[in-house]
Design a protein around this motif. Structure first.
Motif, PDB file in Angstrom:
ATOM      1  N   MET A  84      76.170  61.303  43.644  1.00 44.29           N
ATOM      2  CA  MET A  84      76.388  62.157  44.807  1.00 44.29           C
ATOM      3  C   MET A  84      77.159  63.407  44.404  1.00 44.29           C
ATOM      4  O   MET A  84      77.768  63.456  43.328  1.00 44.29           O
ATOM      5  N   VAL A  85      77.123  64.420  45.250  1.00 46.08           N
ATOM      6  CA  VAL A  85      77.833  65.669  44.989  1.00 46.08           C
ATOM      7  C   VAL A  85      78.589  66.075  46.251  1.00 46.08           C
ATOM      8  O   VAL A  85      78.339  65.563  47.340  1.00 46.08           O
ATOM      9  N   ASP A  86      79.533  67.028  46.087  1.00 46.71           N
ATOM     10  CA  ASP A  86      80.205  67.587  47.259  1.00 46.71           C
ATOM     11  C   ASP A  86      79.695  69.014  47.478  1.00 46.71           C
ATOM     12  O   ASP A  86      78.864  69.519  46.715  1.00 46.71           O
ATOM     13  N   SER A  87      80.203  69.677  48.507  1.00 43.19           N
ATOM     14  CA  SER A  87      79.695  71.008  48.861  1.00 43.19           C
ATOM     15  C   SER A  87      79.961  72.041  47.762  1.00 43.19           C
ATOM     16  O   SER A  87      79.124  72.914  47.506  1.00 43.19           O
ATOM     17  N   ASP A  88      81.126  71.941  47.108  1.00 44.79           N
ATOM     18  CA  ASP A  88      81.432  72.895  46.038  1.00 44.79           C
ATOM     19  C   ASP A  88      80.426  72.765  44.901  1.00 44.79           C
ATOM     20  O   ASP A  88      80.011  73.769  44.301  1.00 44.79           O
TER      21      ASP A  88
ATOM     22  N   PHE B 115      76.060  68.950  54.714  1.00 45.86           N
ATOM     23  CA  PHE B 115      74.971  68.257  54.033  1.00 45.86           C
ATOM     24  C   PHE B 115      74.871  68.680  52.561  1.00 45.86           C
ATOM     25  O   PHE B 115      73.855  69.234  52.131  1.00 45.86           O
ATOM     26  N   PRO B 116      75.903  68.410  51.747  1.00 40.21           N
ATOM     27  CA  PRO B 116      75.853  68.832  50.340  1.00 40.21           C
ATOM     28  C   PRO B 116      74.776  68.121  49.537  1.00 40.21           C
ATOM     29  O   PRO B 116      74.111  68.730  48.703  1.00 40.21           O
ATOM     30  N   ASN B 117      74.604  66.832  49.790  1.00 44.46           N
ATOM     31  CA  ASN B 117      73.600  66.092  49.018  1.00 44.46           C
ATOM     32  C   ASN B 117      72.186  66.491  49.419  1.00 44.46           C
ATOM     33  O   ASN B 117      71.296  66.591  48.567  1.00 44.46           O
ATOM     34  N   GLY B 118      71.980  66.734  50.711  1.00 52.20           N
ATOM     35  CA  GLY B 118      70.683  67.227  51.156  1.00 52.20           C
ATOM     36  C   GLY B 118      70.377  68.595  50.557  1.00 52.20           C
ATOM     37  O   GLY B 118      69.253  68.877  50.142  1.00 52.20           O
ATOM     38  N   THR B 119      71.405  69.444  50.486  1.00 60.11           N
ATOM     39  CA  THR B 119      71.244  70.767  49.883  1.00 60.11           C
ATOM     40  C   THR B 119      70.886  70.641  48.409  1.00 60.11           C
ATOM     41  O   THR B 119      70.018  71.373  47.894  1.00 60.11           O
TER      42      THR B 119
ATOM     43  N   SER C 263      67.979  78.218  53.811  1.00 58.64           N
ATOM     44  CA  SER C 263      68.835  79.336  54.202  1.00 58.64           C
ATOM     45  C   SER C 263      69.714  79.014  55.399  1.00 58.64           C
ATOM     46  O   SER C 263      70.724  79.673  55.627  1.00 58.64           O
ATOM     47  N   VAL C 264      69.351  77.996  56.170  1.00 52.55           N
ATOM     48  CA  VAL C 264      70.132  77.694  57.384  1.00 52.55           C
ATOM     49  C   VAL C 264      70.865  76.359  57.303  1.00 52.55           C
ATOM     50  O   VAL C 264      71.649  76.035  58.191  1.00 52.55           O
ATOM     51  N   VAL C 265      70.634  75.574  56.260  1.00 49.35           N
ATOM     52  CA  VAL C 265      71.295  74.270  56.175  1.00 49.35           C
ATOM     53  C   VAL C 265      72.802  74.452  55.984  1.00 49.35           C
ATOM     54  O   VAL C 265      73.251  75.344  55.269  1.00 49.35           O
ATOM     55  N   ASP C 266      73.596  73.653  56.663  1.00 45.51           N
ATOM     56  CA  ASP C 266      75.057  73.693  56.557  1.00 45.51           C
ATOM     57  C   ASP C 266      75.476  72.893  55.326  1.00 45.51           C
ATOM     58  O   ASP C 266      75.480  71.655  55.343  1.00 45.51           O
TER      59      ASP C 266
END
Length: 506
Positions: free
Chosen positions: A483-487, A392-396, A385-388
């Motif tokens: 890998m992925v991006d934020s979108d 950090f799209p790949n971490g998400t 809920s707090v990850v940016d």
């Protein structure tokens, strides 16, 4: 000093000689004039029936004497309305038709109900002294306290009658007046916003909103909220804030919507380190940052009061400054609509509209793990809920995979189902694909049917783009080239949002 020993004592007939107070701050129905409406309100909202039961089972306790006041030649009960309502109902249960049978059942245990036909009361000399006694009883916690909204309403009524903070401090020296004045004005501040959504506007007129003030208090008393908004109260009880009315409207909308949708409550905000609290403060900071980037002139220094601003510690024992809807630059007790911009600077349009900010956090407002789910899953949801996501799209994406698998397993476990025993495993191990297969079979058999295509789409990737499939979720975990991006991270979460909500209600 208040001296009630000099007040006259009277014995009054409960049905004929003394009346319920239509100005009683307990009442949910503020405009109740007919005594039948008042007594019904006290039974529905203030549990007068419980008092009837107590009187009938234990007896009428006389350790506290009710207080009456003469108004227009009639005795009106200004302190003890619940007791009077209970006594009236015992004498005549038909006064409260919806509770008649239960009142009669309790009263039938009395040897002689006529012994309760009269009540011993003190007669207050005037409304001012009556108010002092009432405040000492209900806000000094000497017995069952008023609810937060009732406590605030009492002091709001004092302010509305023309008394200032200094006068109230002198009048009620044993009570934390600043806290209650603060609460009253905060309520007015939120109510003065003209919300764009009619459902939110209506929400603020409901009992649900009033009963949620403890939730609101956890927000407005926090140091984070105060720092974000720059709200402070001076020694006169006037308020200033660093953000414009327009920005406050956005902040209020975010908070009220969360309370309306029930993802902001005392459970989700149980501490300043809780995931929902952290996420909310991030959202509020983002609102202010976006407004400042769009037009830096919309924020300004707080307006000091005549005797200067007081610190948060001086304002409230909880460490929160007393903030209200009025400021020394605005007329008190006549709140200006928050959607109206109040300064000449804030009226000036931005020279160049700023691009719309991309969201930074996943919306987990409706994703609340049940009490029985593992702490590991709850912790992971809190971190998500707090990850940016922009950073950090790949971490998400990795966390999304993990939380989906863990949630399915927790859901099955709550239903005492071992996924492995259903044949969905490989060498005795249950991975994401196996969990999705089991979930799909479970939904096909038990519903809801609308989730079938959603799960199928995530499981196979045939109904949606590849990045929203379980194959991509596995790729982010195992393929060192993927890998992925934020979108794409937001898209993945959106694709499983309905599934996650379902999994949180086993």
């Amino acid at each position: 000093m208040l001296d009630t020993s000099r007040w006259p004592i009277e014995m009054l007939d409960v049905l004929r000689a003394v009346h319920l107070d239509p100005k009683n701050v307990r009442l949910e129905t503020a405009d109740a004039k007919v005594e039948a409406d008042i007594i019904e309100d006290l039974f529905v909202n203030e549990d007068a029936l419980g008092l009837v039961e107590g009187i009938c089972k234990i007896g009428y306790l006389t350790h506290e004497t009710p207080v009456v006041l003469k108004r227009q030649g009639k005795y009106v009960m200004v302190e003890g309305n619940r007791r009077l309502a209970a006594l009236k109902a015992i004498q005549n249960p038909m006064l409260v038709p919806d509770f008649q049978a239960r009142i009669s059942a309790h009263a039938s245990s009395l040897p002689d109900r006529s012994t309760l036909a009269k009540v011993r009361v003190m007669v207050a000399p005037n409304q001012t002294e009556a108010d002092q006694l009432i405040a000492a009883i209900h806000t000094g916690n000497l017995r069952k306290p008023w609810s937060p909204s009732r406590q605030a309403a009492f002091f709001q009524a004092q302010i509305d009658s023309g008394r200032d903070l200094g006068e109230l401090l002198d009048r009620y020296p044993t009570i934390d007046v600043r806290k209650f004045v603060f609460r009253a004005h905060i309520m007015n501040l939120f109510k003065s916003v003209k919300y764009d959504d009619a459902e939110l506007q209506d929400f603020l007129a409901t009992k649900k909103w009033s009963r949620g003030l403890s939730t609101l208090a956890r927000i407005y008393e926090s140091k984070d909220f105060l720092a974000i908004t720059g709200v402070a109260m001076n020694a006169n009880g006037d308020v200033s804030k660093k953000i414009s009315n327009t920005v406050f409207k956005d902040i209020a909308t975010e908070i009220v919507r969360g309370m309306y949708e029930e993802n902001i409550n005392t459970r989700s905000l149980n501490s300043v380190s809780s995931p929902r609290y952290t996420q909310l403060m991030k959202e509020l900071r983002q609102i202010v940052e976006d407004a400042n980037e769009a037009d830096p002139s919309v924020s300004g220094d707080p307006v000091p009061g005549p005797r200067g601003d007081i610190s948060p510690t001086e304002a409230s024992p909880e460490g929160a400054p007393v903030e209200t809807g009025a400021s020394s630059a605005e007329p008190p007790r006549s709140a200006q609509p928050i959607d109206a911009v109040s300064t000449s600077k804030s009226r000036a349009p931005a020279k160049r509209p700023a691009p719309k900010k991309k969201p930074r956090n996943l919306d987990l407002g409706q994703i609340k793990a049940p009490e029985g789910y593992p702490e590991a899953l709850k912790s992971l949801l809190g971190e998500m809920s707090v990850v940016d996501v922009q950073k950090f799209p790949n971490g998400t994406f990795l966390m999304t995979r993990a939380v989906l698998e863990k949630s399915i397993k927790a859901f099955a476990e709550a239903k005492t189902i071992d996924i492995k025993s259903t044949g969905n495993n490989q060498n005795g191990k249950v991975q994401l694909g196996h969990a999705l297969n089991w979930l799909l079979d479970h939904v096909k058999s038990n519903g809801p049917t609308y989730l079938i295509q959603v799960i199928e789409g995530v499981r196979t990737g045939k109904l949606v783009e590849y990045v929203n499939s379980s194959d991509s979720l596995n790729a982010i975990n195992h393929n060192h080239h993927f890998m992925v991006d934020s979108d794409q991270a937001f898209s993945m979460w959106a694709s499983i949002d309905s599934v996650m909500r379902y999994l949180m209600k086993p």
